[in-house]
Write an enzyme that holds these catalytic residues in place. Sequence first.
Site, PDB file in Angstrom:
ATOM      1  N   ARG A   1      50.121  52.712  34.487  1.00  0.00           N
ATOM      2  CA  ARG A   1      50.963  53.889  34.615  1.00  0.00           C
ATOM      3  C   ARG A   1      50.559  54.614  35.892  1.00  0.00           C
ATOM      4  O   ARG A   1      49.382  54.619  36.258  1.00  0.00           O
ATOM      5  CB  ARG A   1      50.786  54.818  33.413  1.00  0.00           C
ATOM      6  CG  ARG A   1      51.120  54.174  32.082  1.00  0.00           C
ATOM      7  CD  ARG A   1      50.859  55.143  30.941  1.00  0.00           C
ATOM      8  NE  ARG A   1      51.187  54.546  29.648  1.00  0.00           N
ATOM      9  CZ  ARG A   1      51.064  55.186  28.486  1.00  0.00           C
ATOM     10  NH1 ARG A   1      50.611  56.424  28.449  1.00  0.00           N
ATOM     11  NH2 ARG A   1      51.374  54.570  27.360  1.00  0.00           N
TER      12      ARG A   1
ATOM     13  N   ASP B   1      51.035  58.371  38.127  1.00  0.00           N
ATOM     14  CA  ASP B   1      51.475  59.766  38.068  1.00  0.00           C
ATOM     15  C   ASP B   1      52.542  60.045  39.119  1.00  0.00           C
ATOM     16  O   ASP B   1      52.811  59.223  40.001  1.00  0.00           O
ATOM     17  CB  ASP B   1      50.288  60.706  38.309  1.00  0.00           C
ATOM     18  CG  ASP B   1      49.287  60.684  37.172  1.00  0.00           C
ATOM     19  OD1 ASP B   1      49.702  60.435  36.029  1.00  0.00           O
ATOM     20  OD2 ASP B   1      48.089  60.902  37.446  1.00  0.00           O
TER      21      ASP B   1
ATOM     22  N   ARG C   1      41.457  59.420  41.029  1.00  0.00           N
ATOM     23  CA  ARG C   1      41.630  60.637  41.830  1.00  0.00           C
ATOM     24  C   ARG C   1      40.444  61.584  41.662  1.00  0.00           C
ATOM     25  O   ARG C   1      40.025  62.257  42.625  1.00  0.00           O
ATOM     26  CB  ARG C   1      42.931  61.337  41.445  1.00  0.00           C
ATOM     27  CG  ARG C   1      44.180  60.591  41.897  1.00  0.00           C
ATOM     28  CD  ARG C   1      45.426  61.169  41.261  1.00  0.00           C
ATOM     29  NE  ARG C   1      45.514  62.613  41.483  1.00  0.00           N
ATOM     30  CZ  ARG C   1      46.342  63.416  40.801  1.00  0.00           C
ATOM     31  NH1 ARG C   1      47.132  62.907  39.856  1.00  0.00           N
ATOM     32  NH2 ARG C   1      46.378  64.699  41.064  1.00  0.00           N
TER      33      ARG C   1
END
Length: 249
Positions: A50, A52, A198
């Site tokens: 997935r 963002d 991140r």
Amino acid sequence: MTRFALTLEFDGTPFQGLQRQAHGPSVQQAVEEAAHGVTGEEVTLHSAGRTDTGVHALAMRSHFDVETSLTPFRMMEALNAHLRPNPIAVTHCEVVPDDWHARFSCIGRSYVYRIANRRAPLTLERDRAWQVPQELDHEAMHRAARALVGRHDFTTFRSAHCQAQSPVKTLDRLDVEREGEHVLIHAAARSFLHHQVRSMVGCLALVGMGRWREEQVAEALAARERQALGLNAPPHGLYFVEAVYPDET
């Protein structure tokens, strides 16, 4: 039914992430609509990972099942025609066995994070790299990254909205290198927590700026609490690079 495996390249800037969302456009929605345009069938896209909002992909692996009989080449060409003008491209398409699954068959995922380490404004790389104008010590960042490699509780580097059952993950690779005015952070693991890459990049950047000691990355990891995180890097520097499968190793 035929299961088509796709390799997707996309610019995540205009999307609310890869997975279908109720509040905005997604990569999944765009590919599913393109597949419907090609086959007339309602399909569900499954993907290796997935992403963002704003995160990009160089080679995201995905699949869907359809009754329509097409060669992989014709399916790829037709999907790309229907995907325009979305910044999404099918770069490879193949027929795979029914028990092959883009997500559950995947045994490794890798990302690269791009930092544009320069003072001049970004033009060609705007929304495709994180601009840090201060000179970064990439060697210090690489040394600090060593503390994160291996099996750890990554609670500090995990989003509060992460749905993973456990914060324990095994990080196989975290390397920092410089290529001219770019600092690149390479990360590889079987799977990642939400915002893990991140969050790690953000703390390593603090080391590169001289705002954190190298040892503080290990200290943040040992704290096992989100409050110990120094910085969460923005999404637009992150790229999904590769999904690894048993028959491809």
